[in-house]
Design a protein around this motif. Structure first.
Motif, PDB file in Angstrom:
ATOM      1  N   ILE A  93      12.601  -2.860   3.909  1.00 33.89           N
ATOM      2  CA  ILE A  93      11.574  -1.816   4.086  1.00 33.89           C
ATOM      3  C   ILE A  93      11.961  -0.571   3.287  1.00 33.89           C
ATOM      4  O   ILE A  93      11.118   0.021   2.607  1.00 33.89           O
ATOM      5  N   ARG A 107       9.868   1.070   0.291  1.00 31.82           N
ATOM      6  CA  ARG A 107       9.433   2.464   0.250  1.00 31.82           C
ATOM      7  C   ARG A 107       9.790   3.092  -1.099  1.00 31.82           C
ATOM      8  O   ARG A 107       9.061   3.920  -1.619  1.00 31.82           O
ATOM      9  N   SER A 131      -1.007 -10.541   2.784  1.00 30.04           N
ATOM     10  CA  SER A 131      -1.405  -9.169   2.474  1.00 30.04           C
ATOM     11  C   SER A 131      -1.747  -9.131   0.986  1.00 30.04           C
ATOM     12  O   SER A 131      -1.397 -10.037   0.244  1.00 30.04           O
ATOM     13  N   ASP A 149       0.182  -3.872   0.113  1.00 30.08           N
ATOM     14  CA  ASP A 149      -0.142  -3.003   1.250  1.00 30.08           C
ATOM     15  C   ASP A 149       1.026  -2.959   2.235  1.00 30.08           C
ATOM     16  O   ASP A 149       1.197  -1.994   2.955  1.00 30.08           O
ATOM     17  N   LEU A 159       7.203  -4.466   3.866  1.00 31.61           N
ATOM     18  CA  LEU A 159       8.187  -5.546   3.782  1.00 31.61           C
ATOM     19  C   LEU A 159       7.942  -6.377   2.524  1.00 31.61           C
ATOM     20  O   LEU A 159       8.884  -6.790   1.842  1.00 31.61           O
ATOM     21  N   ALA A 166       0.893  -1.410   7.752  1.00 25.51           N
ATOM     22  CA  ALA A 166       0.164  -2.637   7.438  1.00 25.51           C
ATOM     23  C   ALA A 166       0.309  -3.629   8.593  1.00 25.51           C
ATOM     24  O   ALA A 166       1.372  -3.724   9.213  1.00 25.51           O
ATOM     25  N   GLU A 199       0.595  -6.773   8.551  1.00 25.21           N
ATOM     26  CA  GLU A 199       1.637  -7.780   8.320  1.00 25.21           C
ATOM     27  C   GLU A 199       3.028  -7.226   8.656  1.00 25.21           C
ATOM     28  O   GLU A 199       3.860  -7.936   9.231  1.00 25.21           O
ATOM     29  N   ASP A 200       3.270  -5.963   8.303  1.00 25.71           N
ATOM     30  CA  ASP A 200       4.559  -5.350   8.649  1.00 25.71           C
ATOM     31  C   ASP A 200       4.730  -5.276  10.162  1.00 25.71           C
ATOM     32  O   ASP A 200       5.803  -5.566  10.695  1.00 25.71           O
ATOM     33  N   ASN A 258       5.508  -8.710  11.523  1.00 24.52           N
ATOM     34  CA  ASN A 258       6.867  -9.126  11.170  1.00 24.52           C
ATOM     35  C   ASN A 258       7.908  -8.413  12.018  1.00 24.52           C
ATOM     36  O   ASN A 258       8.883  -9.022  12.458  1.00 24.52           O
ATOM     37  N   HIS A 260      -1.689 -11.506  12.787  1.00 22.54           N
ATOM     38  CA  HIS A 260      -2.216 -10.442  11.928  1.00 22.54           C
ATOM     39  C   HIS A 260      -3.094 -11.077  10.864  1.00 22.54           C
ATOM     40  O   HIS A 260      -3.001 -12.270  10.600  1.00 22.54           O
ATOM     41  N   GLN A 289      -9.080  -4.419   6.187  1.00 21.06           N
ATOM     42  CA  GLN A 289      -8.797  -5.729   5.609  1.00 21.06           C
ATOM     43  C   GLN A 289      -8.147  -6.656   6.618  1.00 21.06           C
ATOM     44  O   GLN A 289      -8.320  -7.861   6.571  1.00 21.06           O
ATOM     45  N   LEU A 344       8.744   1.998   9.917  1.00 21.02           N
ATOM     46  CA  LEU A 344       7.733   2.040   8.861  1.00 21.02           C
ATOM     47  C   LEU A 344       7.255   3.452   8.553  1.00 21.02           C
ATOM     48  O   LEU A 344       6.922   3.764   7.428  1.00 21.02           O
ATOM     49  N   ILE A 345       7.183   4.280   9.586  1.00 18.44           N
ATOM     50  CA  ILE A 345       6.553   5.583   9.375  1.00 18.44           C
ATOM     51  C   ILE A 345       7.518   6.737   9.570  1.00 18.44           C
ATOM     52  O   ILE A 345       7.676   7.563   8.690  1.00 18.44           O
TER      53      ILE A 345
END
Lengths: 139, 430
Positions: free
Chosen positions: A24, A28, A49, A71, A74, B363, B365-366, B369, B380, B395, B425-426
């Protein structure tokens, strides 16, 4: 970081959760592809994705430059591994390297779904076809 | 048919979970840190099987397996008896008038293709219309697209309201005397929206149309009354569902069809068992259901589906519904604590046990996972409903869907897992 460094790091981590974090982070750090390049033509099919990839043949020295985006973070991490292996390499180097071996040395093959592997295979086939063509032009 | 809930013991989810061996085994995959069992939140795709279904499949294979409707010897006769008992159990379970109206198929997809091809192929004419809705699964879209293209008919789409229910105020615009078939889901596989099937059936019949119900999602969660006898509701003409979403095996499903329609329409697949006579230049057809059961059936799976129907009936759909409604309420409440999270679909009153959502900046998918790392299993993607996702303007989404064995602790694990994912992720981005 070289691909060998990454393989060593993954080996040390051993744990998929930690490896995921590294991917990840790599995702990024991957530069974004400009939106006008994200077209039907650059889309890699077989991915869950959205994945886009552009390959450009550069000269002096002859090499192939890859840009890729997704998108999902990962997936961007996985793309950055592909780019690490293939981007800015000569067509000969690309033809001699199979990123799938590297994915298996990273232990990623165990964690990737068949759908993801198909998408990856599609990309590899495309890059290698471009490399083969570039070699043909050269000779 | 209805049971007074006060006379029955409360729904004991821990005991129910105990019936499902797969949910009690610690994960041993090398990708999961602690050896916890999974929080399985993908029953909308396929449900887990209770021990009694697993045992039933094994019993058939070990004790009396043979081909069906072919042998007079003991095994053959026993298989026939068991299959017919299952057929009759299913007829009762979904409120069919007769066992002849229950056709074994490979699943909902085949059932819907069967109707589109065998009914549509004979009765759709150029200028006719088939009405579907914006919330359909691809299995209730593509067969109708194919049938309409082949027969010169027009496919129309009933739009949704802002809160993602069928826009009944516009039904008259779309459901007209030109409509020959209304093909609609009883419960959306993405939004969870429960549709008013009885009213839709009545309105369809009022304009001379038939109604075909994709009941794959609703059958495991709510009472089904195909012939309308039990609840004095409007009967439907066709109804399809799958065994594997009803805690039964994969590879087997059901098509319910009104007997007179089944008699009039074309056969679907040609082959053994579906014929009355085969001559050199033509053949004649067996009566339904055999007319639509060409080839060897998924015998073991169909018999074990009977065990699944008994299991679900034993738990009681009224109690299952009450349990899942409570779970859904808790899920909505807990998911609302996550900032940037949007749940798609109507309010609780109008939906079943499904929560599809997106989170700003992450996302799907993330999320799926990273949830997997925590042993939380969700789906997803577009969930085989691309036109719906286009309407939603996304989407992909993450879908958590619930079954009899899910408890509030599964939802807590989902929420914890999402926090874990978002931190990676964020939050790290800031």
């Amino acid at each position: 970081m070289t691909i060998e460094d990454l393989i060593e790091e993954f080996d040390d981590l051993g744990d998929w959760a930690d490896q995921c974090e590294v991917l990840i982070d790599m995702g990024r750090d991957l530069s974004n592809m400009s939106d006008n390049l994200k077209t039907e033509d650059t889309k890699v099919h077989g991915c869950q994705s959205n994945v886009w990839m552009v390959a450009e043949v550069k000269s002096e020295p002859l090499r192939i430059e890859l840009t890729a985006d997704s998108d999902a973070m990962l997936v961007r991490g996985l793309l950055s591994v592909v780019l690490m292996v293939y981007s800015n390499r000569s067509p000969q180097e690309i033809l001699e390297t199979d990123v799938r071996d590297i994915f298996s040395r990273l232990g990623l093959d165990r964690h990737l779904s068949p759908a993801r592997k198909n998408g990856l295979s599609g990309m590899v086939t495309r890059v290698r076809a471009i490399a083969a063509e570039a070699v043909g032009l050269q000779s | 048919m209805t049971t007074d809930m006060s006379q029955r013991p409360p729904f004991d989810v821990e005991a129910v979970r105990g019936d499902f061996p797969i949910l009690n085994r610690p994960l041993e995959s090398g990708r999961h840190r602690k050896g916890k069992p999974p929080a399985f939140l993908d029953s909308g795709a396929s449900a887990q099987k209770p021990q009694c279904v697993i045992d039933r499949e094994r019993e058939v294979e070990e004790q009396f397996f043979a081909n069906a409707y072919r042998g007079v010897y003991y095994f053959g006769a026993r298989v026939d008896e068991e299959l017919e008992a299952t057929r009759s159990g299913i007829a009762k379970f979904i409120g069919a008038e007769s066992t002849d109206e229950i056709i074994f198929t490979s699943g909902t997809t085949m059932s819907l293709n069967l109707v589109a091809r065998a009914w549509g192929g004979k009765f759709l004419e150029p200028g006719d219309e088939v009405l579907i809705t914006e919330m359909e699964h691809h299995a209730n879209i593509v067969p109708w697209q194919m049938a309409c293209a082949e027969r010169g008919a027009t496919l129309r789409w009933l739009p949704l309201t802002e809160d993602r229910r069928l826009d009944m105020s516009r039904l008259d615009e779309f459901l007209t005397p030109k409509t020959k078939m209304l093909a609609v889901t009883s419960m959306s596989n993405v939004l969870g929206t429960i549709n008013a099937i009885s009213e839709l059936a009545r309105r369809a019949h009022d304009v001379g149309s038939l109604i075909c119900v994709d009941a794959a999602q609703s059958v495991p969660h709510r009472m089904t009354d195909a012939s309308g006898q039990h609840n004095e509701v409007e009967p439907v003409d066709f109804l399809a569902f799958s065994g594997h979403k009803l805690y039964g095996p994969t590879g087997v499903g059901v098509l319910y069809g009104r007997r007179d329609l089944l008699c009039e329409m074309n056969p679907f697949l040609g082959g053994g068992h579906m014929i009355s006579q085969v001559y050199r230049d033509h053949s004649t057809w067996a009566d339904p259901p055999a007319k639509f059961e060409a080839g060897t059936l998924p015998i073991v799976q169909a018999i074990a589906l009977g065990a699944a129907v008994e299991y679900v009936s034993g738990l009681g759909l009224d109690r299952i519904h009450a349990h899942e409604s409570q779970l859904l309420g808790y899920a909505h409440e807990q998911l609302a604590t996550i900032s940037g999270l949007t749940i798609y679909g109507p309010d609780l009153e109008h939906k079943g046990a499904i929560c599809s959502f997106t989170i700003d900046g992450a996302a799907a998918e993330d999320l799926a996972n990273l949830l997997d790392i925590r042993g939380v299993f969700v789906r997803h993607g577009h969930h085989c409903a691309m036109p719906l996702h286009e309407v939603l303007g996304v989407q992909a989404s993450v879908r958590a869907s619930f079954g009899v064995y899910n408890s509030c602790s599964d939802i807590d694990r989902l929420v914890d897992g999402l926090q874990f994912a978002l931190e990676r992720l964020i939050v790290a981005e800031k």
